[in-house]
Design a protein around this motif. Structure first.
Motif, PDB file in Angstrom:
ATOM      1  N   SER A  22       3.074   8.374 -29.262  1.00  9.50           N
ATOM      2  CA  SER A  22       1.809   7.919 -28.663  1.00  9.50           C
ATOM      3  C   SER A  22       0.627   8.782 -29.073  1.00  9.50           C
ATOM      4  O   SER A  22      -0.528   8.334 -29.008  1.00  9.50           O
ATOM      5  N   ALA A  25       9.559  -7.704 -35.172  1.00  6.14           N
ATOM      6  CA  ALA A  25       8.527  -7.053 -34.363  1.00  6.14           C
ATOM      7  C   ALA A  25       7.417  -8.052 -34.094  1.00  6.14           C
ATOM      8  O   ALA A  25       7.225  -9.023 -34.836  1.00  6.14           O
ATOM      9  N   GLN A  58       3.632  -8.383 -31.183  1.00  6.59           N
ATOM     10  CA  GLN A  58       2.692  -7.642 -30.350  1.00  6.59           C
ATOM     11  C   GLN A  58       3.383  -6.917 -29.201  1.00  6.59           C
ATOM     12  O   GLN A  58       2.986  -5.804 -28.821  1.00  6.59           O
ATOM     13  N   SER A  59       4.437  -7.515 -28.645  1.00  5.46           N
ATOM     14  CA  SER A  59       5.141  -6.866 -27.540  1.00  5.46           C
ATOM     15  C   SER A  59       5.785  -5.550 -27.976  1.00  5.46           C
ATOM     16  O   SER A  59       5.895  -4.598 -27.197  1.00  5.46           O
ATOM     17  N   THR A  60       6.215  -5.479 -29.235  1.00 10.62           N
ATOM     18  CA  THR A  60       6.789  -4.229 -29.758  1.00 10.62           C
ATOM     19  C   THR A  60       5.730  -3.138 -29.776  1.00 10.62           C
ATOM     20  O   THR A  60       5.990  -1.982 -29.416  1.00 10.62           O
ATOM     21  N   LEU A  86       3.045  -3.014 -27.889  1.00  9.40           N
ATOM     22  CA  LEU A  86       2.590  -2.707 -26.534  1.00  9.40           C
ATOM     23  C   LEU A  86       3.658  -2.017 -25.690  1.00  9.40           C
ATOM     24  O   LEU A  86       3.370  -1.570 -24.572  1.00  9.40           O
ATOM     25  N   ALA A  87       4.873  -1.934 -26.193  1.00 13.38           N
ATOM     26  CA  ALA A  87       5.951  -1.280 -25.445  1.00 13.38           C
ATOM     27  C   ALA A  87       5.683   0.217 -25.337  1.00 13.38           C
ATOM     28  O   ALA A  87       4.897   0.796 -26.090  1.00 13.38           O
ATOM     29  N   ASP A  88       6.343   0.842 -24.377  1.00 15.09           N
ATOM     30  CA  ASP A  88       6.209   2.278 -24.176  1.00 15.09           C
ATOM     31  C   ASP A  88       6.795   3.023 -25.372  1.00 15.09           C
ATOM     32  O   ASP A  88       7.965   2.824 -25.725  1.00 15.09           O
ATOM     33  N   ARG A  89       5.986   3.864 -26.001  1.00 16.06           N
ATOM     34  CA  ARG A  89       6.431   4.628 -27.174  1.00 16.06           C
ATOM     35  C   ARG A  89       6.043   6.105 -26.997  1.00 16.06           C
ATOM     36  O   ARG A  89       5.097   6.585 -27.613  1.00 16.06           O
ATOM     37  N   GLU A 104      -5.817   0.115 -29.614  1.00 17.19           N
ATOM     38  CA  GLU A 104      -4.912   1.027 -30.313  1.00 17.19           C
ATOM     39  C   GLU A 104      -5.378   1.256 -31.745  1.00 17.19           C
ATOM     40  O   GLU A 104      -5.249   2.353 -32.281  1.00 17.19           O
ATOM     41  N   ASP A 117       8.685   3.713 -32.664  1.00 21.76           N
ATOM     42  CA  ASP A 117       8.779   4.991 -31.956  1.00 21.76           C
ATOM     43  C   ASP A 117       9.868   5.877 -32.556  1.00 21.76           C
ATOM     44  O   ASP A 117      10.708   6.436 -31.845  1.00 21.76           O
TER      45      ASP A 117
END
Length: 321
Positions: A213, A200, A202-204, A206-209, A272, A136
């Protein structure tokens, strides 16, 4: 002003001289008889106002000089001449607005080639864009847009479509596919390395970006911005305003979209990846649409502009030329 150098077979030289001397937008006309060695012939030189160059080149190619001799054009940065100023005043429009079709074709022909430098830049730009979207970081996304040389093949596709130069279109499509293919592979490799290094996963992804976006969430503006960017890029290309092209590159999201699709597939986030590829497809389609539309308008506009010395220039073409 543009400096024109023609190597002409002796039989065609009178026609070349008639063309240039009859055109008020041409000046400093010179001829060097039997001066050229390879190809052999006479050398004819002149300075021509950029606005009037395209019809001159068209008539020279009607003479077949691109086959039996040669035609070369280069810019004159400084010209201290009353005759040159008078020639520019006689030409229609402004130099920056002129559409020199042969110049545009020549530039885009180069951009349609698949060089190692192009592939390297595409791989680097896409990888930078992938990292920017993953963490991000919009500044990295912007940097990737500027580094990526993908507008060159897109411009070549547009010029090829307008000019019906299908060989150029095929080469440019292949170059574009090779470039984004190299970028995709490089981004997947980097994504897997980041995962192996513990930087990094998968959680990275899927985090809010919120800052980036838009890369995988195309909307109506994606279509509009892509079209406008394509038109602006074509104006930059035809007018020689290279500074404008930087802004064009920043406004489209082809490179970071491919980078994000690569990391999404590497980390198993299918939705995504799909959104990123959709953003990429929209941008490519609308850039080409905008560039083609702009080029068609420019060609139509210049077609109806008054020519220098209308009706006075007559070229004697030979059979089969």
């Amino acid at each position: 002003m543009q400096h024109l150098r023609v190597v002409s077979p002796p039989a065609s030289t009178p026609d070349v001289l008639d063309l240039l001397k009859a055109n008020p937008a041409a000046t400093n006309v010179m001829v060097l008889p039997a001066c050229a060695v390879d190809p052999p012939g006479d050398v004819v030189m002149a300075d021509v106002a950029r606005e009037a160059l395209s019809p001159v080149l068209e008539r020279l190619t009607d003479l077949g000089l691109q086959r039996e001799g040669s035609i070369a054009v280069e810019s004159v940065n400084t010209s201290l001449s009353h005759h040159a100023r008078r020639a520019e005043d006689a030409a229609p429009g402004l130099p920056e607005d002129a559409l020199v079709w042969h110049e545009v074709v020549g530039r885009t022909e180069v951009e349609a080639r698949t060089s190692l430098g192009y592939l390297a830049l595409m791989a680097l730009a896409t990888t930078i864009g992938m990292i920017g979207v993953l963490f991000d970081q919009p500044i990295l996304v912007v940097g990737a847009m500027v580094v990526g040389p993908d507008f060159g093949p897109l411009a070549a596709i547009s010029v090829g479509l307008v000019g019906r130069r299908w060989r150029t279109v095929r080469r440019a499509v292949a170059t574009l596919a090779a470039g984004f293919g190299a970028g995709f592979v490089a981004s997947v490799v980097m994504a897997l390395l980041l995962q192996a290094w513990g930087l990094a996963d998968q959680s990275t992804l899927l985090a809010d970006r919120p800052q980036t976006s838009f890369i995988w969430a195309p909307d109506t503006l994606s279509w509009i911005v892509g079209f406008l960017a394509g038109a602006a890029g074509m104006i930059s290309l035809t007018s020689g305003r290279s500074g404008v092209l930087v802004g064009v590159l920043i406004s489209v999201t082809t490179v970071p979209a491919v980078g994000n699709a690569a990391v999404a597939l590497a980390y198993g986030v299918g939705n995504e990846a799909t959104g990123s590829l959709a953003q990429f497809a929209i941008n490519v389609a609308m850039i080409v649409a905008g560039a083609v539309t702009c080029l068609l308008i420019q060609r139509a506009w210049w077609r109806f502009q008054p020519r220098s010395a209308p009706g006075r220039i007559r070229v004697r073409t030979r059979t089969g030329r």
